[in-house]
Design a protein around this motif. Structure first.
Motif, mmCIF file in Angstrom:
data_model
loop_
_atom_site.group_PDB
_atom_site.id
_atom_site.type_symbol
_atom_site.label_atom_id
_atom_site.label_comp_id
_atom_site.label_asym_id
_atom_site.label_seq_id
_atom_site.Cartn_x
_atom_site.Cartn_y
_atom_site.Cartn_z
ATOM 1 N N VAL A 2 30.990 29.182 22.627
ATOM 2 C CA VAL A 2 32.774 29.061 23.449
ATOM 3 C C VAL A 2 33.328 28.456 22.859
ATOM 4 C CG1 VAL A 2 33.237 27.935 25.577
ATOM 5 C CG2 VAL A 2 31.398 29.347 25.820
ATOM 6 N N ALA A 3 34.619 28.297 22.213
ATOM 7 C CA ALA A 3 34.990 27.740 21.681
ATOM 8 C C ALA A 3 36.071 26.553 22.610
ATOM 9 C CB ALA A 3 36.351 28.933 20.654
ATOM 10 N N ARG A 4 36.127 25.458 22.011
ATOM 11 C CA ARG A 4 37.418 24.810 22.720
ATOM 12 C C ARG A 4 38.941 24.449 22.499
ATOM 13 N NH1 ARG A 4 33.310 19.172 24.183
ATOM 14 N NH2 ARG A 4 31.966 20.037 25.228
ATOM 15 N N ARG A 5 39.432 24.277 22.920
ATOM 16 C CA ARG A 5 41.069 24.329 23.074
ATOM 17 C C ARG A 5 41.304 22.932 21.756
ATOM 18 N NH1 ARG A 5 45.453 26.804 25.914
ATOM 19 N NH2 ARG A 5 46.486 26.644 23.756
ATOM 20 N N ARG A 6 41.564 22.888 20.477
ATOM 21 C CA ARG A 6 41.985 21.529 20.036
ATOM 22 C C ARG A 6 43.334 20.827 20.566
ATOM 23 N NH1 ARG A 6 40.562 22.986 13.954
ATOM 24 N NH2 ARG A 6 41.294 25.088 15.027
ATOM 25 N N ARG A 7 43.434 19.921 20.525
ATOM 26 C CA ARG A 7 44.941 19.501 20.865
ATOM 27 C C ARG A 7 45.376 18.172 19.688
ATOM 28 N NH1 ARG A 7 46.385 22.037 25.379
ATOM 29 N NH2 ARG A 7 44.472 22.472 26.747
#
Length: 63
Positions: A14-19
């Motif tokens: 599961v890839a996390r969205r980068r901010r």
């Protein structure tokens, strides 16, 4: 006929969205607008895609 199997995707990463901060975007956009800058190389350097960097450039308020 191909049948979809529901559990096929279990365990997929599961890839996390980068901010990205606004300050970081501003610096990267400025670097990408320098004469001779290579947007693809800069995007690789920061771990992003060229299309994302071009999107940041297009969203600049000074345009």
């Amino acid at each position: 006929m191909i049948e979809a199997v529901a559990d096929r995707f279990e365990g997929a990463p599961v890839a996390r969205r980068r901010r990205w901060s606004d300050a970081f975007k501003t610096v990267m956009v400025a670097r990408s607008c320098e004469p001779g800058a290579n947007v693809s190389a800069l995007a690789r350097e920061i771990g992003s895609s060229p299309s994302q960097l071009f999107g940041w450039r297009a969203a600049r308020p000074d345009r």
